[in-house]
Write an enzyme that holds these catalytic residues in place. Structure first.
Site, mmCIF file in Angstrom:
data_model
loop_
_atom_site.group_PDB
_atom_site.id
_atom_site.type_symbol
_atom_site.label_atom_id
_atom_site.label_comp_id
_atom_site.label_asym_id
_atom_site.label_seq_id
_atom_site.Cartn_x
_atom_site.Cartn_y
_atom_site.Cartn_z
ATOM 1 N N ASP A 53 0.871 -1.178 0.000
ATOM 2 C CA ASP A 53 0.000 0.000 0.000
ATOM 3 C C ASP A 53 0.909 1.229 0.000
ATOM 4 O O ASP A 53 1.587 1.513 0.983
ATOM 5 C CB ASP A 53 -0.878 -0.025 1.252
ATOM 6 C CG ASP A 53 -1.815 1.172 1.281
ATOM 7 O OD1 ASP A 53 -1.723 2.029 0.375
ATOM 8 O OD2 ASP A 53 -2.632 1.228 2.217
ATOM 9 N N ARG A 447 23.467 30.934 -40.835
ATOM 10 C CA ARG A 447 24.439 30.928 -41.938
ATOM 11 C C ARG A 447 23.810 31.597 -43.171
ATOM 12 O O ARG A 447 23.982 31.143 -44.295
ATOM 13 C CB ARG A 447 24.880 29.508 -42.286
ATOM 14 C CG ARG A 447 26.286 29.482 -42.877
ATOM 15 C CD ARG A 447 26.592 28.181 -43.575
ATOM 16 N NE ARG A 447 27.981 28.140 -43.980
ATOM 17 C CZ ARG A 447 28.452 27.392 -44.961
ATOM 18 N NH1 ARG A 447 27.651 26.597 -45.625
ATOM 19 N NH2 ARG A 447 29.697 27.422 -45.267
ATOM 20 N N TRP A 481 26.273 15.031 -48.633
ATOM 21 C CA TRP A 481 24.945 15.646 -48.434
ATOM 22 C C TRP A 481 24.995 16.410 -47.124
ATOM 23 O O TRP A 481 25.044 15.822 -46.059
ATOM 24 C CB TRP A 481 23.910 14.537 -48.366
ATOM 25 C CG TRP A 481 22.481 14.957 -48.215
ATOM 26 C CD1 TRP A 481 21.959 15.844 -47.308
ATOM 27 C CD2 TRP A 481 21.375 14.474 -48.972
ATOM 28 N NE1 TRP A 481 20.607 15.939 -47.469
ATOM 29 C CE2 TRP A 481 20.222 15.106 -48.483
ATOM 30 C CE3 TRP A 481 21.249 13.562 -50.011
ATOM 31 C CZ2 TRP A 481 18.947 14.847 -48.996
ATOM 32 C CZ3 TRP A 481 19.979 13.305 -50.511
ATOM 33 C CH2 TRP A 481 18.855 13.949 -50.012
ATOM 34 N N ASP A 482 24.936 17.712 -47.220
ATOM 35 C CA ASP A 482 25.183 18.572 -46.059
ATOM 36 C C ASP A 482 23.891 19.236 -45.578
ATOM 37 O O ASP A 482 22.905 19.334 -46.317
ATOM 38 C CB ASP A 482 26.186 19.666 -46.515
ATOM 39 C CG ASP A 482 26.996 20.243 -45.370
ATOM 40 O OD1 ASP A 482 26.681 19.969 -44.204
ATOM 41 O OD2 ASP A 482 27.962 20.990 -45.671
ATOM 42 N N ASN A 484 23.422 22.807 -42.981
ATOM 43 C CA ASN A 484 24.274 23.713 -42.203
ATOM 44 C C ASN A 484 23.540 24.623 -41.244
ATOM 45 O O ASN A 484 24.033 25.702 -40.927
ATOM 46 C CB ASN A 484 25.127 24.543 -43.162
ATOM 47 C CG ASN A 484 26.300 23.728 -43.643
ATOM 48 O OD1 ASN A 484 27.142 23.326 -42.854
ATOM 49 N ND2 ASN A 484 26.333 23.424 -44.922
ATOM 50 N N ASP A 552 33.412 19.376 -38.298
ATOM 51 C CA ASP A 552 34.142 20.409 -39.040
ATOM 52 C C ASP A 552 35.468 20.731 -38.366
ATOM 53 O O ASP A 552 36.303 21.435 -38.925
ATOM 54 C CB ASP A 552 33.304 21.696 -39.129
ATOM 55 C CG ASP A 552 32.365 21.652 -40.329
ATOM 56 O OD1 ASP A 552 32.369 20.637 -41.045
ATOM 57 O OD2 ASP A 552 31.632 22.631 -40.549
HETATM 58 C C1 DGJ Z 1 29.874 22.280 -43.597
HETATM 59 C C2 DGJ Z 1 30.667 21.037 -43.821
HETATM 60 O O1 DGJ Z 1 30.835 20.345 -42.653
HETATM 61 C C3 DGJ Z 1 31.989 21.423 -44.471
HETATM 62 O O2 DGJ Z 1 32.802 20.286 -44.592
HETATM 63 C C4 DGJ Z 1 31.697 22.046 -45.793
HETATM 64 O O3 DGJ Z 1 31.089 21.095 -46.638
HETATM 65 C C5 DGJ Z 1 30.799 23.255 -45.611
HETATM 66 N N1 DGJ Z 1 29.624 22.916 -44.843
HETATM 67 C C6 DGJ Z 1 30.382 23.814 -46.936
HETATM 68 O O4 DGJ Z 1 29.474 24.823 -46.819
#
Ligand code: DGJ
Length: 732
Positions: A53, A447, A481-482, A484, A552
């Site tokens: 309980d 950015r 393929w990024d 940002n 990066d």
């Molecule tokens: C971020 C990536 O991590 C970099 O290696 C490079 O591709 C830049 N963007 C380009 O804008």
């Protein structure tokens, strides 16, 4: 059969090779969690649940005033809502009458062969070596007829259990999901457990934190629309004594690339609950009558063999079960050079060919043209969205440029950032309504770019066709393929106001559809993911990308920490890592040794290297190939922790058959007149003998000696020296 249902006891026992997971249809048809741990066969473990309980922990109405029956004090497979369980929840719904309530009880189940699939979401596949069985267990709220199917796929040999949940509206009215987790994991006693996570930031991803569970909710999350630099969708619970080699560890890895949450609560009775799934912030999803909602999958593993054992399960599983690309096992990945840190936006076709010519002598096999080749893109203010070649820079045209690079005997790769748009672009001028922006407000720039409403079908179709037309226009071998920026301004012009709580998840579903339309339709192209480094590295992304740009930050000493942290979940073959000009005081050999803890490449202007440097790079590129199989397919061991004040950072990969191993040691600190240090190997065959290449003397030592006595590391060396000890078995 890996899943046993005991009709009489109403227990389900899910067996992997070395673990058992047990649940039971308990009192009042609530589904109890009973056990997850080392194999215990099919014993009914419901004796573990003790009832008392418990003051202020209420009792469901039909427990008939039985005060010892409280959901607040019982381990459950999935939670109820407003039934007296006050801990963190796995589901929160708002019903059509405005009430917040869900009372799910067992309704039915089925067991079948093979893994479950999810609508629009990536899941692992079973290989021919896998035995996989699935349990689908349906719980239902008898008032609203909202059903939740709890999905469990047991990958027997891999020791992985995949879980997810599917909500089905079998009622007559729309319900709004406010929170729906993929997994709920209850521990009857969670005291003495630590939570391990991989926090970080841009340029410093996947650092490691370990903290004891205390009596509150520990929350690991991304609310950034991407799985994020700041947290990775992975947590582990480990007993506090657990180290690399011993102790119980539970891993949870979410296969999702958007905002997520993992919460762990140690409650008043020292029970622990862990939930993990889509972040419920700004989330509200309408499930209309007859509709389903699938959560992403979570990959769970348990081992008592410590953190190394846990990582091993994930490494093997990620290499075997996530990605069918030929670049995983059948085709060796080339040494690449990327133009970004060499030229940023400032290049043209001639410069690229010059870089290729110099890089060829470094043993480089592929040139990657990074950001800046398309639209009007001379800096980061413009051009995103316009996926056609900028002929002011690539004057000869893409097809011809690729031909020239191919004629040098090299392959060609290209960069995209499909989900983004610049305000100064033809795409934005034509479709300003394709951008995520809240009506009447200015969208957040990051950015200098905005985010496309990727959840929207016409945006998906535009991106699939514009990216594909570039890929099909030349002999492209590789794509980076990024993405940002993080995602803000959650609003879709394609959805009604009351449905805006769906935008974040629809974005992720849309992204997967785009990747299906580009990546899955180009099996001969090798795709690498990137999010300003590793900001969207997660297990779902690895079903598309064979590797992911890890950061990066290419400073080699920072990368020691990055690789160490990443290795908790991700195998070497998934981690993009390059030798760059950063940290000039570190020799190229050491930079390369560290980059070999990932998918080796270069990120520098090859035309500026001295002859001697070119020769050194060639030697290191050759070593990348020499050790490729060991690094990509071997068993990985963390030999020291760079987050502690060590003088040497070391790691090791051992071939599965233990016939060879590579031990890498980096001297990070020199102590004047300091002690002799030894690196003790792991995972070798204790009874075999190995020739130690790289110690200058070619000693032949037993596995036992190398593991228990170790290798003496020279100390009279310049700072940041590295050693690659290649151990080769000689006696069989
Ligand atoms: C971020 C990536 O991590 C970099 O290696 C490079 O591709 C830049 N963007 C380009 O804008």
């Amino acid at each position: 059969m890996a899943i046993i249902f005991n009709k009489e006891k109403k227990t389900f026992s899910l067996h992997t090779a070395k673990t058992t997971y047990q649940l039971k249809i308990g009192n009042l048809d609530y589904v109890n969690h009973l056990y997850y741990g080392a194999t215990i066969r099919d014993d009914d473990l419901s004796y573990l649940i003790r009832r008392y309980d418990r003051g202020f922990s209420g009792n469901p109405y039909d427990s008939l005033k039985e005060r010892t029956f409280s959901l607040d004090a019982q381990p459950q497979e999935f939670t109820t809502q407003q039934q007296g369980d006050f801990r963190i929840s796995s589901i929160e719904v708002q019903n059509s009458d405005g009430s917040f309530s869900f009372n799910g009880r067992y309704r039915s189940h089925s067991i079948y062969k093979g893994p479950f699939t999810l609508e629009g979401l990536p899941v692992p596949f079973a290989t021919e070596n896998d035995t996989v069985d699935t349990l689908e267990l349906v719980i239902e709220d008898s008032i609203t007829n909202i059903q939740v199917t709890l999905l469990y796929s047991v990958f027997e040999e891999a020791d992985i259990i995949m879980r997810a949940a599917r909500v089905h509206n079998a009622g007559k009215d729309t319900v709004h999901l406010k929170r729906i987790m993929s997994v709920c994991m209850d521990y009857m006693n969670g005291s003495g457990m630590d939570l391990i996570s991989l926090p970080g930031r841009y340029g410093q991803e996947r650092q490691v934190e370990r903290q004891p569970l205390t009596h509150h909710v520990h929350k690991i999350r991304s609310g950034r629309g991407i799985s994020s630099h700041q947290q990775n969708p992975f947590v582990a619970l480990a007993e506090s004594e657990a180290n690399e080699d011993y102790g119980s560890c539970y891993g949870f890895a979410l296969m999702y690339s958007g905002s997520f949450v993992a919460e762990a609560e140690l409650d008043q009775y020292d029970q622990c609950r862990l939930v993990m799934g889509i972040n419920d912030r700004q989330f509200s999803y309408a499930v209309r009558p007859g509709e389903d909602f699938d959560t992403p999958a979570v990959l769970m593993t348990y081992t008592h063999k410590g953190l190394t054992g846990m990582s091993r399960r994930y490494h093997d599983f990620f290499r075997n079960n996530l990605n069918r690309s030929k670049f995983i096992k059948d085709v060796r990945r080339p040494v690449l050079i990327n133009t970004w840190e060499a030229a940023f936006f400032d290049f043209d076709d001639k410069k690229l060919v010059e870089i290729a010519k110099s890089a060829r002598d470094m043993g480089v096999e592929m040139v990657v043209m990074d950001d800046g080749w398309f639209g009007k893109r001379d800096d980061d203010n413009s051009g995103l969205g316009d996926w056609y070649v900028n002929e002011n820079k690539i004057k000869c045209g893409l097809h011809e440029l690729v031909r020239q690079i191919n004629d040098l005997g090299m392959k060609f790769g290209i960069w995209f950032e499909p989900e983004m748009v610049s305000e100064d672009s033809d795409l934005f001028r034509a479709h300003p309504d394709w951008v995520m922006a809240i009506p009447g407000r200015h969208a957040v720039r990051s950015r200098n770019q905005l985010v496309l409403d990727v959840g929207r079908k016409e945006v998906q179709d535009y991106l699939i066709s514009s990216v594909n037309s570039i890929l099909d226009s030349a002999n492209i071998y590789y794509v980076k393929w990024d993405i940002n920026r993080a995602i803000t301004d959650l609003w879709s012009n394609a959805l009604a106001g009351e449905d805006q709580g769906e935008v974040s998840h629809r974005y992720v579903l849309g992204l997967y559809r785009i990747m299906d339309g580009i990546i899955k339709t180009h099996p001969d192209i090798m795709f690498e993911g990137c999010a300003g480094g590793g900001g969207r590295l997660d297990p779902a992304m690895l079903t598309y990308f064979v590797q992911y740009w890890s950061s990066d930050n290419t400073k080699p000493l920072d990368n020691l920490k990055l690789h160490y942290g990443s290795s908790f979940l991700y195998p070497v073959c998934t981690m993009g890592a390059h030798v760059s000009e950063a940290s000039p005081m570190v020799p190229i050999e050491t930079k390369a040794a560290i980059a070999m803890c990932g998918t080796f490449g270069y990120e520098l202007d090859a035309t500026k290297l001295k002859k001697k440097e070119i020769r050194t790079c060639k030697k290191m590129s050759d070593l990348y190939h020499k050790y490729y199989d060991l690094n990509f397919f071997g068993d990985y061991y963390r030999l020291s922790d760079p987050f502690t004040p060590v003088n040497l950072v070391a790691w090791e990969t051992v071939a599965k058959d233990k016939s060879e191993a590579l031990v890498t040691v980096v001297t990070v600190r020199l102590t004047v007149n300091g002690p002799q240090e030894y690196i003790k190997c792991k995972g070798l065959d204790r009874d075999r003998h190995y020739r130690v290449e790289g110690d200058g003397e070619g000693h032949i030592m037993s596995g036992m000696a190398l593991m228990h006595a170790g290798i003496p590391v020279p100390r009279e060396v310049p700072e940041f020296t590295s050693f690659l000890y290649h151990l080769k078995a000689v006696d069989r």
